[in-house]
Design a protein around this motif. Structure first.
Motif, short mmCIF file in Angstrom:
data_model
loop_
_atom_site.label_atom_id
_atom_site.label_comp_id
_atom_site.label_asym_id
_atom_site.label_seq_id
_atom_site.Cartn_x
_atom_site.Cartn_y
_atom_site.Cartn_z
N MET A 137 0.51 -1.26 -0.14
CA MET A 137 -0.23 0.14 -0.23
C MET A 137 0.37 1.26 0.26
N ARG A 138 0.28 2.24 -1.11
CA ARG A 138 0.93 3.83 -1.21
C ARG A 138 0.08 4.60 -0.47
N VAL A 139 0.50 5.19 0.67
CA VAL A 139 -0.39 6.52 0.98
C VAL A 139 0.48 7.67 0.71
N ILE A 140 -0.94 8.39 0.73
CA ILE A 140 -0.59 9.99 0.99
C ILE A 140 -1.00 10.20 2.31
N PRO A 141 0.54 11.16 3.22
CA PRO A 141 0.23 11.76 4.86
C PRO A 141 -0.41 12.66 4.19
N GLY A 142 -1.45 13.48 5.54
CA GLY A 142 -2.45 13.71 5.13
C GLY A 142 -3.02 14.42 4.74
N SER A 143 -3.92 13.12 3.51
CA SER A 143 -4.60 13.47 2.60
C SER A 143 -6.17 13.74 2.92
N HIS A 144 -6.23 13.06 4.09
CA HIS A 144 -7.30 12.88 4.94
C HIS A 144 -8.22 14.03 5.18
N LEU A 145 -6.77 14.99 5.37
CA LEU A 145 -7.80 16.37 5.91
C LEU A 145 -7.68 17.29 4.83
N ARG A 146 -8.08 17.22 3.35
CA ARG A 146 -9.15 17.54 2.12
C ARG A 146 -10.18 17.04 1.56
N ASN A 147 -10.82 18.13 1.03
CA ASN A 147 -11.91 17.59 1.03
C ASN A 147 -12.16 17.69 -0.46
N ASP A 148 -11.35 17.97 -1.63
CA ASP A 148 -11.71 18.67 -3.12
C ASP A 148 -11.19 17.52 -4.34
N THR A 149 -11.06 16.65 -3.71
CA THR A 149 -10.46 15.24 -4.62
C THR A 149 -11.95 14.90 -5.34
N LYS A 150 -11.56 15.13 -6.97
CA LYS A 150 -12.32 13.99 -7.83
C LYS A 150 -11.61 12.83 -8.52
N TYR A 151 -12.90 13.05 -8.71
CA TYR A 151 -12.32 11.33 -9.78
C TYR A 151 -12.86 11.22 -11.25
N ALA A 152 -11.90 10.26 -12.00
CA ALA A 152 -12.38 10.24 -12.86
C ALA A 152 -12.21 8.20 -13.39
N ASP A 153 -13.48 8.30 -14.76
CA ASP A 153 -12.97 6.67 -14.68
C ASP A 153 -11.73 6.22 -15.15
N LEU A 154 -11.93 4.67 -14.95
CA LEU A 154 -10.28 4.65 -15.51
C LEU A 154 -10.19 2.18 -16.37
N GLN A 155 -10.00 2.79 -17.21
CA GLN A 155 -9.78 1.86 -18.31
C GLN A 155 -8.47 0.80 -17.91
N VAL A 191 -5.96 9.32 0.80
CA VAL A 191 -5.76 8.96 -0.11
C VAL A 191 -4.63 7.50 -0.14
N HIS A 192 -4.75 6.15 -0.77
CA HIS A 192 -3.69 5.81 -0.76
C HIS A 192 -4.46 4.47 -1.96
N GLY A 193 -2.86 3.74 -2.54
CA GLY A 193 -3.38 2.71 -4.07
C GLY A 193 -1.90 1.73 -4.01
N SER A 194 -2.52 0.72 -4.33
CA SER A 194 -1.21 0.04 -4.44
C SER A 194 -0.62 -0.41 -6.30
N THR A 195 0.26 -0.57 -6.82
CA THR A 195 1.04 -1.19 -7.62
C THR A 195 0.44 -2.35 -8.22
N ALA A 196 0.17 -2.26 -9.31
CA ALA A 196 0.68 -4.43 -9.34
C ALA A 196 1.36 -4.91 -9.20
N ASN A 197 1.25 -6.29 -8.95
CA ASN A 197 2.78 -7.18 -8.32
C ASN A 197 2.76 -8.14 -9.67
N ARG A 198 4.09 -7.92 -9.82
CA ARG A 198 4.80 -8.16 -10.75
C ARG A 198 6.18 -9.41 -10.10
N SER A 199 6.21 -9.11 -9.20
CA SER A 199 7.37 -9.92 -8.52
C SER A 199 7.24 -11.66 -8.09
N THR A 200 7.81 -11.87 -7.96
CA THR A 200 7.62 -13.59 -7.63
C THR A 200 6.70 -13.94 -6.10
N ASN A 201 6.26 -12.65 -5.76
CA ASN A 201 5.91 -13.45 -3.69
C ASN A 201 4.77 -12.79 -4.37
#
Length: 257
Positions: A137-155, A191-201
């Protein structure tokens, strides 16, 4: 007893997340890992392991860990003594082709089910080592205090969701690397997310999601596909709570989120 210190609580309030040492006792954690491996082995052919959502609806044995006193002590440190279990999810990224999780806030996806969704919290328990290499998991510290987040479709087929936050300053991100048994706790608006797992684990975590009982569960609109459970303390919002001793397979059949 697993409760945050005053210093840790201040860090959590400022950053919106906190990484911690083992929350479950070793023997309890080992039993959970063994239980998860049996569930994983029982997946039907073709089922993606990232999609092991709400497993407690069909496997009430998981409440042994979801209602563990040490886990609830940790949650109480963050949201107070009156606690409801909102949800849980084994997010398991297989080696080589594990899906990514785009930048998001949990509360965005929960807004139609609970109010206020921002009050919920997630305990992310590492079943496997969770590292930068295998898609921690990757996080953006302090981002929980903001309320101006906008979303976009993802293909695309490599992502777990079909929406993402439109603009994120990834240079501010922090990798939450954990050893098995360690956990992190994060706010529903972080705000958080994570990259794809391309490793062997493989990379698997069990997300255990809770909310204060002052949060209203919208049973009238989503009760046919979701339920919440009273975990500790008393109800404060007039919620309807499910029975943790029984299975609810019909809820899984009707889920679309």
């Amino acid at each position: 007893m697993v409760k945050l210190s005053e210093r840790d609580t201040e860090r959590y309030r400022a950053d919106g997340f906190l990484a911690l040492d083992q929350v479950l006792r070793p023997e309890r954690f080992d039993a959970l890992v063994a239980h998860f491996e049996r569930e994983l082995a029982a997946l039907p052919p073709g089922a993606r392991p990232e999609q092991m959502d709400v497993p407690h609806f069909t496997d009430p044995a998981l409440f042994e860990w979801l209602l563990d006193p040490d886990v609830l002590d940790l949650v109480e440190s963050v949201i107070g003594p009156d606690i409801a279990l909102f949800s849980s999810h084994f997010i398991c990224k297989p080696a080589g082709d594990g899906k990514s999780v785009p930048w998001h806030q949990d509360a965005y996806f929960w807004r139609d089910a609970i109010e206020p969704a921002a009050a919920a919290v997630t305990v992310w328990l590492a079943i496997d080592p969770s590292s930068r290499e295998n898609g921690c998991m990757r996080v953006i510290p302090g981002s929980h205090l903001r309320n101006d987040t906008k979303y976009a479709d993802l293909q695309g087929e490599d992502s777990l969701f079909d929406k993402q936050i439109a603009a994120v300053d990834e240079s501010a991100s922090v990798d939450v690397e954990l050893r098995p048994g360690q956990c992190s706790v994060h706010a529903a608006t972080l705000v958080h997310g994570s990259t794809a797992n391309r490793s062997t684990n493989r990379r698997c975590g069990y997300t255990m999601r809770y909310m204060p009982t002052t949060v209203r569960f919208k049973h009238e609109s989503v009760g046919h596909k979701h339920q919440v459970y009273l975990a500790r303390g008393v109800d404060r919002a007039g919620n309807v709570y499910a029975d943790p001793s029984r299975a609810y397979p019909e809820l899984v059949e009707h889920r679309s989120w």
